[in-house]
Scaffold this motif. Structure first.
Motif, short mmCIF file in Angstrom:
data_model
loop_
_atom_site.label_atom_id
_atom_site.label_comp_id
_atom_site.label_asym_id
_atom_site.label_seq_id
_atom_site.Cartn_x
_atom_site.Cartn_y
_atom_site.Cartn_z
N ALA A 168 29.71 42.42 33.82
CA ALA A 168 30.49 43.51 34.42
C ALA A 168 31.94 43.07 34.62
O ALA A 168 32.23 41.90 34.86
N THR A 169 32.83 44.03 34.52
CA THR A 169 34.23 43.82 34.86
C THR A 169 34.53 44.57 36.14
O THR A 169 33.76 45.44 36.58
N ALA A 170 35.67 44.27 36.74
CA ALA A 170 36.08 45.02 37.93
C ALA A 170 36.29 46.49 37.57
O ALA A 170 35.99 47.39 38.37
N THR A 171 36.77 46.75 36.34
CA THR A 171 36.96 48.13 35.89
C THR A 171 35.63 48.87 35.84
O THR A 171 35.55 50.05 36.19
N ASP A 172 34.56 48.20 35.39
CA ASP A 172 33.22 48.81 35.42
C ASP A 172 32.86 49.22 36.84
O ASP A 172 32.37 50.33 37.08
N TYR A 173 33.07 48.31 37.78
CA TYR A 173 32.78 48.59 39.19
C TYR A 173 33.56 49.80 39.67
O TYR A 173 33.01 50.72 40.30
N LEU A 174 34.85 49.81 39.39
CA LEU A 174 35.71 50.88 39.89
C LEU A 174 35.38 52.22 39.25
O LEU A 174 35.39 53.26 39.91
N ASN A 175 35.06 52.20 37.96
CA ASN A 175 34.67 53.45 37.30
C ASN A 175 33.39 54.02 37.89
O ASN A 175 33.25 55.24 38.06
N GLY A 205 40.57 39.43 37.75
CA GLY A 205 41.55 38.75 36.90
C GLY A 205 42.13 37.50 37.56
O GLY A 205 41.70 37.08 38.63
N PRO A 206 43.15 36.91 36.93
CA PRO A 206 43.68 35.63 37.40
C PRO A 206 44.67 35.76 38.55
O PRO A 206 45.33 36.79 38.72
N ALA A 207 44.77 34.69 39.33
CA ALA A 207 45.84 34.56 40.32
C ALA A 207 47.00 33.82 39.66
O ALA A 207 46.80 32.81 38.98
N ILE A 228 41.74 45.15 45.63
CA ILE A 228 43.11 44.65 45.52
C ILE A 228 43.40 44.24 44.08
O ILE A 228 42.51 44.22 43.22
N GLY A 229 44.66 43.90 43.81
CA GLY A 229 45.04 43.42 42.49
C GLY A 229 45.59 44.53 41.62
O GLY A 229 45.71 45.68 42.03
N LYS A 230 45.94 44.19 40.39
CA LYS A 230 46.58 45.14 39.48
C LYS A 230 45.67 45.42 38.28
O LYS A 230 44.80 44.61 37.93
N GLU A 231 45.89 46.58 37.67
CA GLU A 231 45.13 46.94 36.47
C GLU A 231 45.52 46.02 35.33
O GLU A 231 46.63 45.51 35.26
N LYS A 232 44.59 45.85 34.42
CA LYS A 232 44.84 44.96 33.28
C LYS A 232 45.76 45.62 32.29
O LYS A 232 45.60 46.82 32.03
#
Length: 298
Positions: free
Chosen positions: A263-270, A29-31, A294-298
Motif C-alpha cells: 500500500a501507498t499513502a495515496t491508497d490510504y487517502l483514496n 515518502g522521504p524526509a 501530513i506531508g506533500k503529494e508525490k
C-alpha cells in the motif's frame, strides 16, 4: 548550514530517508532531513537550527496514528523516540515524549498506580498521546495528565497545567501552538498492583480480539460522530473489505484501514476519501479523520 553543522557535532541527522520505515502503516515518502535527538538539549539545538536555516520543522513520535503522504516532508523531521525515560515518584509518573504509552502504563501498574489502565494497548508515544488526547475504552489522557513540559517553536521552555492544555475529544492546545511536548506528568491513584495488571491484560486481550493487529495500520481512522459509531455505518454502506491498491478497510474492524501489502499513502487517502463520500451520501454525516495526515503529494 546550521543543521549540517549540528550533524558534524554528532547529532544524528540523516538525509532523504523514507519515512515508511517508521510509520505504522509502512507508507510515506522521504524526509529531506531526519533527526533522532538523544536529549532535550539536542532538541533545542535542532529547533534553533531550523529557525536560523529558515526551513520547516515537523515533530513525530511513534508514528502510530499518522499518514505521511507519498511526497514526503520538506525541511527537518524530528523523531523523538530516543527520549524515553520514565520516572515514578509517589503517586506521579513522568515520562519523556518518546516513551511508549504502553511502557508508561505498565510502569505505573508495577508501582501500584491506577489510572492508565485504558492506555495499556495504545501503541503511540507519550508526546503523541498528549498531543492527540489519545483515548480508549471510555477514558482519555486528559483524565490523568497533571502537567506537560514543552519547548515552543521560538525556543522557550514552558509548562502547561492540565487545564491550560485545553483538552477535548482528540484535541489539545499544542495542536494549535505547535509547541513540542518534551515530558508529561500523570497524577495517579494507589491500587492493588495485581488488580491493575489484570484489568490491563483484559483490555489488551479485548483489543487483540477486536482489532486487526496482524496488519500494519494507523489505528482508528475516523473520529466518532456524535450519536453514531463509524464501524457499523461503514458496514451498512457496504464498504467493509473495500480495497484500493494495497489498502483495505479491515474485515475485522471496519473503523481500521490496513496495509495488505504494498500500500501507498495515496491508497490510504483514496480509500479514506471514498468512505467519507459514501457515508455522507448514505447517512448525511461528515466523517472527520482522527489519524493525522501530513506531508506533500508525490
Amino acid at each position: 548550514m546550521e543543521l549540517l553543522d549540528l550533524k558534524k557535532q554528532g547529532i544524528d541527522i540523516k538525509e532523504q530517508i523514507p519515512l515508511s520505515r517508521y510509520t505504522f502503516t509502512k507508507t510515506g515518502g522521504p524526509a529531506e532531513y531526519l533527526a533522532f535527538p538523544k536529549n532535550t538539549a539536542e532538541v533545542e539545538k535542532l529547533v534553533k537550527a531550523t529557525r536560523i536555516d529558515k526551513i520547516p520543522l515537523t515533530i513525530i513520535g511513534n508514528a502510530s496514528n499518522l499518514i505521511i503522504r507519498d511526497g514526503g516532508i520538506d525541511g527537518l523531521v524530528i523523531i523523538l523516540t530516543e527520549l524515553k525515560e520514565i520516572k515514578v515518584e509517589g503517586n506521579q509518573v513522568t515520562a519523556d515524549a518518546g516513551a511508549r504509552i504502553i511502557d508508561t502504563a505498565f510502569a505505573a501498574a508495577h508501582h501500584g498506580l491506577s489510572g492508565m489502565e485504558f492506555a495499556a494497548g495504545i501503541p503511540g508515544s507519550i508526546g503523541g498521546g498528549v498531543f492527540m488526547n489519545a483515548g480508549a475504552y471510555g477514558s482519555e489522557m486528559q483524565e490523568v495528565v497533571d502537567s506537560v513540559h514543552v519547548l515552543t517553536r521560538s525556543g522557550e521552555f514552558k509548562t502547561y497545567s492540565n487545564q491550560e492544555m485545553n483538552f477535548s475529544y482528540r484535541h489539545s492546545i499544542v495542536q494549535e501552538t505547535g509547541d513540542i511536548v518534551l515530558t508529561a506528568s500523570f497524577k495517579l491513584v494507589p491500587k492493588d498492583r495485581l488488580e491493575i495488571l489484570d484489568q490491563m491484560h483484559y483490555l489488551n486481550a479485548l483489543r487483540r480480539y477486536k482489532q486487526p493487529l496482524e496488519y500494519p495500520s494507523c489505528g482508528s481512522v475516523f473520529k466518532r460522530p456524535t450519536g453514531h459509531f463509524v464501524g457499523p455505518m461503514i458496514i451498512k454502506a457496504g464498504l467493509q473489505g473495500k480495497k484500493i491498491g494495497g489498502a483495505q478497510d479491515s474485515t475485522k474492524h471496519a473503523g481500521f484501514i490496513v496495509n495488505k501489502g504494498g500500500a501507498t499513502a495515496t491508497d490510504y487517502l483514496n480509500l479514506i476519501h471514498l468512505i467519507q463520500r459514501v457515508i455522507k451520501e448514505k447517512f448525511g454525516i461528515d466523517l472527520h479523520t482522527e489519524v493525522r495526515i501530513i506531508g506533500k503529494e508525490k
